[in-house]
Design a protein around this motif. Sequence first.
Motif, PDB file in Angstrom:
ATOM      1  N   THR A   1      -0.208 -12.357   6.053  1.00 39.22           N
ATOM      2  CA  THR A   1       1.102 -11.910   5.553  1.00 39.22           C
ATOM      3  C   THR A   1       1.914 -11.134   6.619  1.00 39.22           C
ATOM      4  OG1 THR A   1       0.225 -11.915   3.407  1.00 39.22           O
ATOM      5  CG2 THR A   1       2.242 -10.554   3.791  1.00 39.22           C
ATOM      6  N   ILE A   2       1.191 -10.287   7.160  1.00 38.00           N
ATOM      7  CA  ILE A   2       2.061  -9.215   8.386  1.00 38.00           C
ATOM      8  C   ILE A   2       2.654  -9.983   9.338  1.00 38.00           C
ATOM      9  CG2 ILE A   2       0.033  -8.760   9.748  1.00 38.00           C
ATOM     10  CD1 ILE A   2       3.019  -6.463   8.896  1.00 38.00           C
ATOM     11  N   ALA A   3       2.084 -10.949   9.915  1.00 36.59           N
ATOM     12  CA  ALA A   3       2.573 -11.792  11.045  1.00 36.59           C
ATOM     13  C   ALA A   3       3.537 -12.398  10.274  1.00 36.59           C
ATOM     14  CB  ALA A   3       1.566 -12.618  11.333  1.00 36.59           C
ATOM     15  N   THR A   4       3.587 -13.102   9.202  1.00 38.48           N
ATOM     16  CA  THR A   4       4.903 -13.896   8.712  1.00 38.48           C
ATOM     17  C   THR A   4       6.129 -13.086   8.352  1.00 38.48           C
ATOM     18  OG1 THR A   4       3.364 -15.444   7.698  1.00 38.48           O
ATOM     19  CG2 THR A   4       5.570 -15.461   6.842  1.00 38.48           C
ATOM     20  N   VAL A   5       5.959 -11.841   8.012  1.00 36.52           N
ATOM     21  CA  VAL A   5       6.946 -10.772   7.563  1.00 36.52           C
ATOM     22  C   VAL A   5       7.674 -10.391   8.982  1.00 36.52           C
ATOM     23  CG1 VAL A   5       7.317  -8.397   7.020  1.00 36.52           C
ATOM     24  CG2 VAL A   5       6.076  -9.908   5.596  1.00 36.52           C
ATOM     25  N   THR A   6       6.773 -10.119   9.971  1.00 37.67           N
ATOM     26  CA  THR A   6       7.172  -9.810  11.242  1.00 37.67           C
ATOM     27  C   THR A   6       8.038 -11.095  11.859  1.00 37.67           C
ATOM     28  OG1 THR A   6       5.215  -8.682  11.969  1.00 37.67           O
ATOM     29  CG2 THR A   6       6.662  -9.450  13.880  1.00 37.67           C
ATOM     30  N   LEU A   7       7.760 -12.493  11.863  1.00 36.39           N
ATOM     31  CA  LEU A   7       8.393 -13.600  12.285  1.00 36.39           C
ATOM     32  C   LEU A   7       9.859 -13.515  11.411  1.00 36.39           C
ATOM     33  CD1 LEU A   7       8.790 -16.004  14.042  1.00 36.39           C
ATOM     34  CD2 LEU A   7       7.336 -17.433  12.135  1.00 36.39           C
ATOM     35  N   MET A   8       9.707 -13.170  10.121  1.00 36.95           N
ATOM     36  CA  MET A   8      11.040 -13.138   9.234  1.00 36.95           C
ATOM     37  C   MET A   8      11.990 -12.003  10.038  1.00 36.95           C
ATOM     38  SD  MET A   8      10.980 -15.114   6.852  1.00 36.95           S
ATOM     39  CE  MET A   8       9.854 -16.104   5.705  1.00 36.95           C
ATOM     40  N   SER A   9      11.326 -10.930  10.346  1.00 39.46           N
ATOM     41  CA  SER A   9      12.263  -9.760  10.777  1.00 39.46           C
ATOM     42  C   SER A   9      12.834 -10.216  12.282  1.00 39.46           C
ATOM     43  CB  SER A   9      11.315  -8.540  10.925  1.00 39.46           C
ATOM     44  OG  SER A   9      10.849  -8.005  10.089  1.00 39.46           O
ATOM     45  N   LYS A  10      12.098 -11.088  13.112  1.00 42.17           N
ATOM     46  CA  LYS A  10      12.382 -11.791  14.192  1.00 42.17           C
ATOM     47  C   LYS A  10      13.724 -12.396  14.152  1.00 42.17           C
ATOM     48  CE  LYS A  10      12.343 -14.837  17.795  1.00 42.17           C
ATOM     49  NZ  LYS A  10      12.812 -16.106  17.958  1.00 42.17           N
TER      50      LYS A  10
ATOM     51  N   ARG B   1       0.778  -1.289  -0.087  1.00 46.73           N
ATOM     52  CA  ARG B   1      -0.028   0.241  -0.011  1.00 46.73           C
ATOM     53  C   ARG B   1       0.997   1.134  -0.023  1.00 46.73           C
ATOM     54  NH1 ARG B   1      -2.927  -1.066   4.099  1.00 46.73           N
ATOM     55  NH2 ARG B   1      -4.874  -1.633   2.914  1.00 46.73           N
ATOM     56  N   ASP B   2       1.952   1.274   0.793  1.00 43.16           N
ATOM     57  CA  ASP B   2       3.016   2.325   0.822  1.00 43.16           C
ATOM     58  C   ASP B   2       4.249   1.648   1.283  1.00 43.16           C
ATOM     59  OD1 ASP B   2       4.560   4.421   1.349  1.00 43.16           O
ATOM     60  OD2 ASP B   2       2.995   5.522   2.352  1.00 43.16           O
ATOM     61  N   SER B   3       5.184   1.414   0.188  1.00 47.90           N
ATOM     62  CA  SER B   3       6.447   0.632   0.583  1.00 47.90           C
ATOM     63  C   SER B   3       7.377   1.531   1.478  1.00 47.90           C
ATOM     64  CB  SER B   3       7.123   0.311  -0.585  1.00 47.90           C
ATOM     65  OG  SER B   3       7.207   1.546  -1.388  1.00 47.90           O
ATOM     66  N   ALA B   4       7.264   2.874   1.418  1.00 42.37           N
ATOM     67  CA  ALA B   4       8.360   3.721   2.221  1.00 42.37           C
ATOM     68  C   ALA B   4       7.756   3.578   3.527  1.00 42.37           C
ATOM     69  CB  ALA B   4       8.059   4.976   1.705  1.00 42.37           C
ATOM     70  N   ALA B   5       6.633   3.473   3.760  1.00 40.35           N
ATOM     71  CA  ALA B   5       5.897   3.529   5.257  1.00 40.35           C
ATOM     72  C   ALA B   5       6.089   1.805   5.736  1.00 40.35           C
ATOM     73  CB  ALA B   5       4.821   4.020   5.168  1.00 40.35           C
ATOM     74  N   GLY B   6       6.243   1.035   4.891  1.00 38.41           N
ATOM     75  CA  GLY B   6       6.205  -0.557   5.068  1.00 38.41           C
ATOM     76  C   GLY B   6       4.692  -0.991   5.341  1.00 38.41           C
ATOM     77  N   GLU B   7       3.724  -0.360   4.625  1.00 36.12           N
ATOM     78  CA  GLU B   7       2.537  -0.885   4.786  1.00 36.12           C
ATOM     79  C   GLU B   7       2.047  -1.707   3.658  1.00 36.12           C
ATOM     80  OE1 GLU B   7       0.079   2.598   5.066  1.00 36.12           O
ATOM     81  OE2 GLU B   7       1.182   3.465   6.937  1.00 36.12           O
ATOM     82  N   ILE B   8       1.488  -2.859   4.070  1.00 37.52           N
ATOM     83  CA  ILE B   8       1.468  -3.807   3.144  1.00 37.52           C
ATOM     84  C   ILE B   8      -0.154  -3.802   2.766  1.00 37.52           C
ATOM     85  CG2 ILE B   8       1.249  -6.424   2.909  1.00 37.52           C
ATOM     86  CD1 ILE B   8       3.168  -6.538   4.866  1.00 37.52           C
ATOM     87  N   LEU B   9      -0.705  -3.852   1.470  1.00 36.28           N
ATOM     88  CA  LEU B   9      -2.191  -4.100   1.025  1.00 36.28           C
ATOM     89  C   LEU B   9      -2.950  -4.657   1.567  1.00 36.28           C
ATOM     90  CD1 LEU B   9      -3.933  -2.275  -0.918  1.00 36.28           C
ATOM     91  CD2 LEU B   9      -3.255  -4.162  -2.587  1.00 36.28           C
ATOM     92  N   ASN B  10      -2.799  -6.347   1.443  1.00 39.49           N
ATOM     93  CA  ASN B  10      -3.584  -7.168   2.008  1.00 39.49           C
ATOM     94  C   ASN B  10      -2.999  -7.920   3.154  1.00 39.49           C
ATOM     95  OD1 ASN B  10      -5.743  -6.673   0.235  1.00 39.49           O
ATOM     96  ND2 ASN B  10      -4.302  -7.619  -1.353  1.00 39.49           N
ATOM     97  N   GLU B  11      -2.311  -7.190   4.338  1.00 40.04           N
ATOM     98  CA  GLU B  11      -1.622  -7.897   5.216  1.00 40.04           C
ATOM     99  C   GLU B  11      -2.494  -8.961   6.075  1.00 40.04           C
ATOM    100  OE1 GLU B  11      -2.552  -4.119   8.668  1.00 40.04           O
ATOM    101  OE2 GLU B  11      -0.700  -4.307   7.576  1.00 40.04           O
TER     102      GLU B  11
END
Length: 520
Positions: A194-203, A109-119
Amino acid sequence: MSIPKEPRQIMINLMYLVLTALLALNVSNEILAAFRTINKSIGRSNQSIAQKNSDKYAIFEESMQIPSERPKVEPYYKVAMEVKKESDDLINYLESWKRRLVAQSGGWRDSAAGEILNESDLHASTDLLVEKNKGGDTIKMRLESYRVKLLNALGLDTSSALAKQLPLKIEKVKPSDANPKGEWSAGNFYNMPTIATVTLMSKFQNDIKNSEAMIIDQLFDKIHEKDVKFDGFKAIAVPKQSYLLAGQKVEAEISLAAYKTTANPIVSSNLGHVTKTEQGIAYWENTAGGTGLQTVKGTVSIDMGGHQESKPFEFTYMVGSTGASMQLDKMNVFYIGVPNPVTVSAAGYSMEDIDLGIPESDAVISKGDALGKYNVMIKKQGKVTAVIYANTKEGKKQVGSQEIRVKMIPDPVAEVAGLSGSIGLPSNRMKVVSGINAALKAFDFDVRFTVTSYDFTYLQKRQDPIGPISVNGPLFTSNKQVADVIGKCKPGDKIFLENIKARGPDGFTRTLNTIIITIQ
């Protein structure tokens, strides 16, 4: 479940389903918002750790440019570069998976802000990492392989104590109805937003960076584990002659001597012998014999981490046949506020007949634990003349004297957590430090100073300073405002401890050095 035929009942059931869906959607939005916040926080933490790791590698590079350091640094430098490469590769690998997940779920949705369209999308993680591509199995294999390589860099295996401390761990997944075999990929990625999996990858990336930092620290320690680390020092003043006549020039060599309290030296000499060695210091003694100037020569040897180094030493002393003498047992001056031990003697007289006095002063003299030994307490600076008396049949008679300087005890050094000056402390360590200590080091007398007051100033990033706050006593907890501020400190904040006052046994109040603490 049967479908009701009445239109009214069908409408009621549909409204119930819609209401339930809306309620579930609200809960999901709260959860998704929490994941967004956590992911951003982990991202900031990753940047901070990456910078610290970069600083450590820079120190490695600098050490490699020093010819004397390069031979012992180079083997560990090569290992460190391998660790860096493996870490960077795995970080980039996980980053590529994050991009694929976002793209699969519909993009940004906004790559600069790190916002995923269908999180909230549940299919991207399941398709890419569990069912179709089975990328989760590959991720697990890469993480496990990286963990083994880190331990191998230090010559360790997975059963070592360090293995239990590494932040990067592959936790087992408990079997469940939805995952009866307890598969790691399904347990972590199946039907995950998707946002949960991305967060786990960051972890995982955070664990990798922290594990990398731990291994680099261990490599640093190995570079210097064979070095001799000196942990004590003292001032040494050696006169060229220990007995002179009036009018002769007095010369001395003055220096600081460093030593390691856990490494005892080996001393050999042409005269006398070493009675004991402890705390890194050898104690020599001899019985004076003959008359005139006596020269003692020898060597001091110490283990320098695999090889022994020896240094020569030499000193002289004069042996006289008549007259009286006085020796200051600790220093060549008297200090105010402490008992100064002295030893007196007079040739031709029994020790029972010898006495010591300091006329025209407020000195208090008490006898020591042996004949000829005294403790002298002085209250004023300047000079005093100590007189040695002998009791004879004709009465008390002066047989010798010596002029002695009287000085104040040196100023102590203000410390926090054993450190002084501009220092850095982790926030968790700062929160458990009790207060300020006034330490007097490399001084022969056992002297204690107490901090009586100080000014405390707290500076946060881009905030107005708090303080200065006047505090009585050495403890941070003696002032609630100071204790509350320290309890909330975080990396990047600064603490200024100024106008530190301390009082010693001589009754004088000293103003000590300023301490600047940067929270790490």
